[in-house]
Design an enzyme around this catalytic site. Structure first.
Site, PDB file in Angstrom:
ATOM      1  N   GLU A   1       4.531  -1.583  13.123  1.00 43.98           N
ATOM      2  CA  GLU A   1       3.382  -1.691  12.237  1.00 43.98           C
ATOM      3  C   GLU A   1       2.062  -1.655  13.002  1.00 43.98           C
ATOM      4  OE1 GLU A   1       3.545  -1.139   9.275  1.00 43.98           O
ATOM      5  OE2 GLU A   1       5.667  -1.463   8.871  1.00 43.98           O
TER       6      GLU A   1
ATOM      7  N   ASN B   1       9.444   5.665   3.756  1.00 43.38           N
ATOM      8  CA  ASN B   1      10.767   6.260   3.580  1.00 43.38           C
ATOM      9  C   ASN B   1      10.749   7.722   4.036  1.00 43.38           C
ATOM     10  OD1 ASN B   1      11.303   3.842   1.869  1.00 43.38           O
ATOM     11  ND2 ASN B   1      10.011   4.943   0.426  1.00 43.38           N
TER      12      ASN B   1
ATOM     13  N   GLY C   1       0.826  -1.197   0.000  1.00 46.86           N
ATOM     14  CA  GLY C   1       0.000   0.000   0.000  1.00 46.86           C
ATOM     15  C   GLY C   1       0.857   1.241   0.000  1.00 46.86           C
TER      16      GLY C   1
ATOM     17  N   HIS D   1      -0.879   6.537   8.504  1.00 49.41           N
ATOM     18  CA  HIS D   1      -0.099   5.372   8.945  1.00 49.41           C
ATOM     19  C   HIS D   1       1.379   5.598   8.622  1.00 49.41           C
ATOM     20  CE1 HIS D   1       0.531   0.770   8.936  1.00 49.41           C
ATOM     21  NE2 HIS D   1       1.657   1.257   8.434  1.00 49.41           N
ATOM     22  N   GLU D   2       1.667   5.949   7.373  1.00 51.35           N
ATOM     23  CA  GLU D   2       3.063   6.162   6.986  1.00 51.35           C
ATOM     24  C   GLU D   2       3.656   7.377   7.689  1.00 51.35           C
ATOM     25  OE1 GLU D   2       4.246   3.697   5.474  1.00 51.35           O
ATOM     26  OE2 GLU D   2       2.303   2.851   4.952  1.00 51.35           O
TER      27      GLU D   2
END
Length: 827
Positions: free
Chosen positions: A319, A266, A262, A296-297
């Site tokens: 996670e 980075n 998804g 989330h990222e």
């Protein structure tokens, strides 16, 4: 090739080697020439070692090695470059020159040619261990160092990395060499390079430069205003609760083609799948899911990037945290009120299914090597872990949880942390004893079932309400949750009362107010605060089947999940489940999308053979009626249109009327058009000439994938054989094309044709695993398993006890799902 890495050997390497800096130079100037399969790369690594011998990871070709300028022999087995006789105790510089290989599988440096305009696009994807496909390095998360990247490419391309561009030099006609600013210490797997004529839109949040990028041909679908709104709202929440953004002056988010995930966190250059650029009107649930991924990222900028797991056994920690934050922040900061509803019937249901398999594992899993790490990026790591953290938040309180997180970040910034470190930080902020909670929730596999038992007094009021906790082990998990009591009032199901309860014994008595009316339904965990299967008594099940639509959305999510579980365990028939879906009037887009998919599975896999054709027709006709009766232009109308098209493939019926404008308000988008042709192809009613005409109107990457799937879906044995062959060619099709070919071979209602390849599937499993990159191998193993493979799969497992552990796991899971289907089909 010694490509696998174990925890023990990498821990020993980390103890001996200290990294000071990387300087990495990658040259992609020739990437537009498809005949060029490799790219030059140079890594300079400054380090100090206490051991004279070590190794560097690189999957590519090594052309030369120097240590402090002195040439060394190349001792490289294709994955490990061995170094011997190193000077110990003082800094040295190791320089490795080599060539990497452009990827077509989404691993390493992926190259994509856009069929719309012929432009070339590059991006990297590494987690957990594919940075070594691009540059020589020490491939383990706890060996961090500052990186200075240099990228050489066409002058008209956008060239990007984790940090901002620091300098640019023309090195040849039309070729530039861009050097990026040095980074803070990074693990290799969260470094990133992207190159190509990407379309970029810029904004700012305070002094932080924000960028959104995609292929030029997808620029019309880049809804930058909404994405920037969510980005700014997310940064507002995270910086308020976690502190300043730690990764420099820019934050790019780039949408890339043929992506296996998804998204990936980075720092400064987050990569997302292009599936989040919607080519047709998105449902509210799809928009929330994208926002969920975006935040989330973003949460990983702190938990996962600022502090990284020491080894992949603590993968779950970052996670699970990000998964929790995705739902929480999308609700609290970004305005998506039903984020937790979508989580309940989306990610969480997948976690229940994974946790019911024989391959289940504790959230805190022992990860011995990289191969195990690859397959442990699973629904237990993400969604069960997030559910456990939701319980932890209820247990210690949100303020204490956030304060403990800040303490953890401060103590381990730009380094590595473990579960023990995180628990210590939480312990300092709460009076709760976490030792028992950690063991019960994170170090055991499986989940409890919570079963209600209500006794009524003579006057019809509640005499006692007890909750039985049924555990598959002796974990004694405490559940801080709610119990909803519902009754039929004037023919509608209404909430009579809700009780907060801590279920910390095998039988827990709920303190119900005196004189409470006797319920028609007791729904345990009706606000979805814990992770447990919810059992229904006969009365409750019957009431839900007829009145589930009366519940509030979060309670409906719990109730739908309970019915789905009962179907999969053989306590509910497909007929009754499908009837409930058709009669519920479900309108919440996340719930509706989930239950429509479940209903199709029920019809196609969970129905006794004698009833299958009758139920398929009933489902098709019911879906058509729901489509024509839905509110014009609504998300429900679109979802029922998709459901009808699939149903018409299973129980053949013409679908041209869906595309002909007969459904008022329905957007006949390019995506819906392809779904209709997919249905026709599966029915054998689409010619190659017709499909070519549809492709001519949508000659894009997505269109080519859809055309390929339509071709492979035809009920023609020769076509199936060619699709199967193409999917299995080593180094042949791209990742997305493999998926399309396998989906076509396994098209709805064509189990007999798919069964033709059962022998080839099982005979070839070990060679598939040996010869293909792991990403493609996993797709072939999962996507090729035959519908009736229960017996053959069990026989294969019994005959191959020494097969690779991860391969056995995938086959075991496929066998389990076949067994679930067989159980559900029993009369």
């Amino acid at each position: 090739m010694s490509a696998n890495l174990t925890q023990l050997e990498t821990a020993a390497r980390a103890a001996a080697v200290t990294l000071h800096a990387y300087r990495v130079d990658v040259d992609v100037r020739d990437a537009r020439d498809e005949a060029v399969t490799q790219f030059p790369v140079v890594s300079e690594i400054e380090l100090t070692t206490t051991a004279p011998d070590t190794w560097i990871d690189f999957i590519g070709t090594v052309d030369g090695v120097t240590v402090d300028g002195e040439a060394r022999p190349v001792d490289h087995d294709g994955a490990r470059l061995r170094l011997t006789g190193l000077t110990t105790g003082t800094p040295i510089v190791v320089r490795v020159a080599g060539r990497g290989v452009y990827s077509r599988t989404g691993e390493g440096l992926h190259r994509f040619i856009d069929p719309v305009d012929g432009e070339t696009y590059l991006y990297t994807q590494y987690e957990p261990s594919d940075a070594r496909r691009v540059f020589p390095n020490f491939e383990q998360p706890d060996m961090r160092a500052p990186f200075t990247f240099t990228l050489t490419g066409p002058a008209q391309w956008w060239l990007g990395s984790n940090q901002h561009e620091e300098s640019r030099q023309e090195v040849a006609d039309g070729v530039v060499r861009v050097t990026f600013a040095p980074s803070q210490p990074l693990s290799t797997y969260i470094t990133c390079l992207c190159a190509g004529p990407y379309h970029r839109v810029q904004d700012a949040w305070g002094e932080l430069e924000l960028g959104l990028l995609c292929r030029r041909s997808l620029a019309p679908y880049l809804d930058a205003d909404e994405l920037f709104r969510e980005t700014k709202a997310g940064f507002g929440w995270f910086t308020t609760h976690f502190g300043d953004y730690p990764w420099g002056t820019k934050y790019d988010q780039i949408f890339v083609p043929e992506y296996n995930l998804g998204a990936m966190e980075n720092p400064g250059l987050v990569t997302f799948t292009e599936a989040y650029l919607f080519r047709s009107t998105a449902t509210p649930a799809q928009l929330q899911a994208r926002c969920n991924t975006l935040v989330h990222e973003m949460s990983h900028m702190w938990f996962g990037d600022l502090v990284t797991c020491r080894w992949w056994g603590d993968l779950w920690l970052k996670e699970s945290f990000a998964e929790f934050m995705g739902s929480h922040v999308s609700v609290e900061a970004c305005g998506f009120d039903e984020g937790w509803v979508n989580f309940a019937t989306g990610r969480k249901v997948g976690a229940y299914q994974a946790d019911s398999m024989p391959t289940t594992h504790p959230v805190v899993a022992g990860i011995d090597d990289l191969e195990a790490a690859k397959t442990n990026f699973d629904r237990i790591t993400y969604s069960k872990g997030a559910s456990a953290l939701t319980q932890l938040v209820h247990y210690v309180g949100l303020d204490a949880f956030l304060a403990g997180s800040r303490r953890y970040f401060a103590a381990h910034a730009f380094g590595s942390g473990t579960l023990t470190d995180f628990v210590a930080a939480l312990d300092a902020e709460t009076v709760q004893d976490l030792s028992g909670w950690i063991g019960a929730w994170l170090e055991t596999a499986g989940h409890d079932t919570l079963r209600p038992d209500v006794t009524l007094a003579d006057d019809g009021t509640v005499a006692t309400l007890r909750i039985e906790r049924i555990s598959p082990d002796d974990a004694r998990r405490p559940h801080a949750t709610t119990v909803g009591r519902y009754g039929l009032v004037d023919g509608k199901l209404r909430l009579l009362g809700r009780d907060d309860v801590l279920i910390d014994a095998d039988v827990t008595v709920v303190a119900v107010q005196d004189g409470a009316a006797g319920p028609d339904l007791v729904l345990v965990n009706d606000l979805d605060r814990t992770f447990a299967a919810v059992a229904l008594d006969d009365r409750g099940r019957d009431v839900l089947l007829r009145h589930i639509g009366d519940l509030e959305p979060l309670a409906r999510a719990v109730a739908w999940t309970a019915l789905w579980t009962e179907l999969r365990t053989g306590r509910l028939t497909s007929r009754d489940f499908v009837s409930a879906v058709l009669g519920a009037g479900e309108a919440q887009s996340g719930l509706l999308a989930a239950v429509l998919n479940w209903a199709l599975t029920a019809v196609s896999r969970y129905t006794p053979e004698a009833e299958a054709s009758v139920l398929a027709v009933a489902w098709r006709d019911g879906a058509r009626e729901a489509l024509t009766g839905a509110e014009p232009g609504s998300a429900a109308q679109l979802l029922w249109a998709k459901a009808y098209l699939s149903a018409a493939a299973l129980a053949p019926q013409d679908v041209a009327w869906v595309l002909g404008g007969e459904v008022q308000g329905l957007e006949v988008s390019v995506d819906l058009t392809w779904l209709a042709w997919q249905s026709l192809a599966t029915q054998g009613k689409a010619t190659d000439t017709e499909l070519d005409a549809v492709l001519a109107a949508d000659d894009t990457a997505a269109g080519k994938v859809a055309r390929l799937r339509c071709w492979a879906s035809q009920p023609d044995g020769a076509v199936k054989a060619e699709a199967w062959r193409r999917a299995h060619v080593v180094g042949g099709e791209t990742n997305e094309h493999v998926d399309a070919l396998l989906a076509g071979v396994g098209a709805l209602g064509q189990g007999t044709l798919r069964a033709l390849f059962a022998d080839a599937y099982f005979d070839g499993l070990e060679s598939v695993w040996r010869d293909h990159p792991i990403e493609i191998a996993m797709r072939l193993v999962r996507g090729g398993f035959p519908d009736d493979g229960l017996g053959a799969g069990s026989d294969w497992l019994a005959a191959h006890p020494q097969a690779p552990r991860t391969l056995r796991r995938l086959v075991t899971e496929a066998v389990h799902e076949a067994e679930v289907a067989a159980t559900a089909r029993r009369d």
